[in-house]
Design an enzyme around this catalytic site. Structure first.
Site, PDB file in Angstrom:
ATOM      1  N   HIS A 195     -13.335  -0.457  11.913  1.00 39.64           N
ATOM      2  CA  HIS A 195     -12.862   0.278  10.737  1.00 39.64           C
ATOM      3  C   HIS A 195     -11.774   1.296  11.068  1.00 39.64           C
ATOM      4  CE1 HIS A 195     -16.481  -1.563   9.216  1.00 39.64           C
ATOM      5  NE2 HIS A 195     -16.188  -1.173   7.986  1.00 39.64           N
ATOM      6  N   LYS A 253      -0.344   2.003  -4.228  1.00 36.43           N
ATOM      7  CA  LYS A 253      -0.298   0.584  -4.623  1.00 36.43           C
ATOM      8  C   LYS A 253      -0.884  -0.267  -3.491  1.00 36.43           C
ATOM      9  CE  LYS A 253       2.841  -2.581  -7.011  1.00 36.43           C
ATOM     10  NZ  LYS A 253       2.006  -2.888  -8.165  1.00 36.43           N
ATOM     11  N   ARG A 280       8.582   4.082  -3.758  1.00 37.76           N
ATOM     12  CA  ARG A 280       7.129   4.060  -3.972  1.00 37.76           C
ATOM     13  C   ARG A 280       6.425   3.406  -2.783  1.00 37.76           C
ATOM     14  NH1 ARG A 280       4.794   1.309  -9.307  1.00 37.76           N
ATOM     15  NH2 ARG A 280       5.432  -0.543  -8.155  1.00 37.76           N
ATOM     16  N   TYR A 285       1.594  -2.998  -1.336  1.00 39.50           N
ATOM     17  CA  TYR A 285       2.540  -4.028  -1.778  1.00 39.50           C
ATOM     18  C   TYR A 285       3.476  -3.480  -2.844  1.00 39.50           C
ATOM     19  CZ  TYR A 285      -0.023  -4.720  -6.180  1.00 39.50           C
ATOM     20  OH  TYR A 285      -0.594  -4.540  -7.417  1.00 39.50           O
ATOM     21  N   ARG A 322     -11.449  -6.313  14.983  1.00 41.88           N
ATOM     22  CA  ARG A 322     -12.028  -5.724  13.774  1.00 41.88           C
ATOM     23  C   ARG A 322     -12.826  -4.462  14.092  1.00 41.88           C
ATOM     24  NH1 ARG A 322     -16.221  -5.258  10.435  1.00 41.88           N
ATOM     25  NH2 ARG A 322     -15.751  -5.271   8.209  1.00 41.88           N
TER      26      ARG A 322
HETATM   27  N1  PLP Z   1      -0.622  -0.311 -12.983  1.00 38.93           N
HETATM   28  C1  PLP Z   1      -1.120  -1.223 -12.128  1.00 38.93           C
HETATM   29  C2  PLP Z   1      -2.562  -1.138 -11.766  1.00 38.93           C
HETATM   30  C3  PLP Z   1      -0.304  -2.223 -11.592  1.00 38.93           C
HETATM   31  O1  PLP Z   1      -0.822  -3.115 -10.726  1.00 38.93           O
HETATM   32  C4  PLP Z   1       1.053  -2.293 -11.983  1.00 38.93           C
HETATM   33  C5  PLP Z   1       1.944  -3.321 -11.448  1.00 38.93           C
HETATM   34  O2  PLP Z   1       1.579  -4.126 -10.641  1.00 38.93           O
HETATM   35  C6  PLP Z   1       1.536  -1.341 -12.881  1.00 38.93           C
HETATM   36  C7  PLP Z   1       0.683  -0.361 -13.358  1.00 38.93           C
HETATM   37  C8  PLP Z   1       2.962  -1.357 -13.314  1.00 38.93           C
HETATM   38  O3  PLP Z   1       3.810  -0.946 -12.281  1.00 38.93           O
HETATM   39  P1  PLP Z   1       5.338  -1.406 -12.213  1.00 38.93           P
HETATM   40  O4  PLP Z   1       5.941  -0.995 -13.523  1.00 38.93           O
HETATM   41  O5  PLP Z   1       5.897  -0.638 -11.074  1.00 38.93           O
HETATM   42  O6  PLP Z   1       5.345  -2.865 -12.021  1.00 38.93           O
END
Ligand code: PLP
Length: 286
Positions: A102, A149, A52, A33, A100
């Site tokens: 893995h 992320k 990213r 996300y 489903r």
């Molecule tokens: N670290 C974590 C674990 C996060 O979830 C986030 C943002 O959601 C950040 C750092 C900060 O990232 P950003 O500055 O891209 O929002």
């Protein structure tokens, strides 16, 4: 006004927006996300967030569901349909819907895409920044690939709930060597007694926050000394200032860690200056 979500090619009422029960995001947290700030109706740092996103998808071998230009159109349309002037836009891409199992589904399985947008209270954020927030520290119990992320945020959820129960805004994760990694949804920073801004290098143990990247530029422009080096909880407690950064909070001063005051126990000049200058550096999307 009713909210609208984008779900797999359609704009639908938020209340009935849904993905299939066998969506791999739902069953395996098999997805990624992004969250972008929306300010005066425009996305902030869209280019870097999309970069990213592509990296996260590549790391998980999920294909980009549509060209970035098309994704940009969807993000803008979702912001527009929800009439968001100040707030956030959220984008989630998962490996899609499949029986489903893995192992990865057939390569032809289309990734799922969800976009939502919501209005935030900018004045409230600014008021909070005037007061500063509290954080607590907890052992970092996440997997090694926190540089991706992913929507697999259970340790973050539990840590932030523990923080909330303790009256704090954020939980700082601490690695096995006693160094702060980052917050549950923010990057962590201190300003040492000598006036050096420190934050953990992005190579390992943290998400490379987009806000973090921009704040490093702002700090350089303002002539602050910056070191990308990890710090311990004791070093944080001895700091003049501490703060957290994220797209949803920008620069938020931290005034208490584990119940102990940082510096004078109120927001300091460095965090204030970085917050004030932030949007002069961030990229504003068309
Ligand atoms: N670290 C974590 C674990 C996060 O979830 C986030 C943002 O959601 C950040 C750092 C900060 O990232 P950003 O500055 O891209 O929002």
């Amino acid at each position: 006004m009713s909210r609208i979500a984008f779900v797999n090619g359609r704009y639908v009422p938020h209340g009935s927006a849904a993905v299939h029960v066998e969506d791999r995001g739902y069953q395996f947290a098999d997805g990624v996300y992004e969250v972008c700030e929306v300010r005066a109706g425009r996305m902030i740092d869209e280019r870097r967030h999309m970069q990213r996103l592509v990296r996260s998808l590549d790391e998980l071998r999920i294909r980009l569901p549509m060209p970035l230009s098309a994704l940009g159109v969807v993000l803008r349309e979702t912001i527009r349909r929800n009439r968001v002037t100040d707030g956030i836009v959220y984008l989630q891409v998962t490996r899609g819907v499949a029986r489903r199992d893995h192992v990865f589904p057939a390569p032809s399985t289309p990734p799922s895409v969800v976009v939502t947008a919501r209005t935030g209270d900018r004045a409230k954020g600014d008021r909070q920044a005037e007061e500063g927030v509290a954080v607590i520290t907890l052992p970092d119990n996440r997997w090694e690939r926190v540089d991706i992320k992913t929507v697999g945020l259970l340790p973050n959820v539990l840590a932030k709930e523990t923080a909330r129960a303790a009256g704090a805004r954020e939980a700082w994760f601490v690695d096995a060597d006693g160094y702060v990694t980052e917050g549950g949804s923010t990057n962590a920073w201190i300003v040492t007694a000598e006036g050096v801004i420190r934050t953990r290098p992005a190579a390992f143990g943290i998400l490379r926050g987009i806000t973090r990247t921009v704040v490093l530029e702002v700090a350089a422009e303002l002539g602050f000394r910056v070191e990308e080096s990890a710090f311990t909880v004791d070093e944080a407690l001895a700091a003049q200032e501490a703060f957290i950064t994220a797209a949803s909070t920008i620069v938020m001063p931290v005034v208490r860690i584990d119940g102990l005051p940082i510096g004078l126990g109120c927001p300091g000049p460095v965090a204030r200056a970085l917050r004030a200058r932030f949007h002069h550096h961030a990229e504003v999307a068309e």
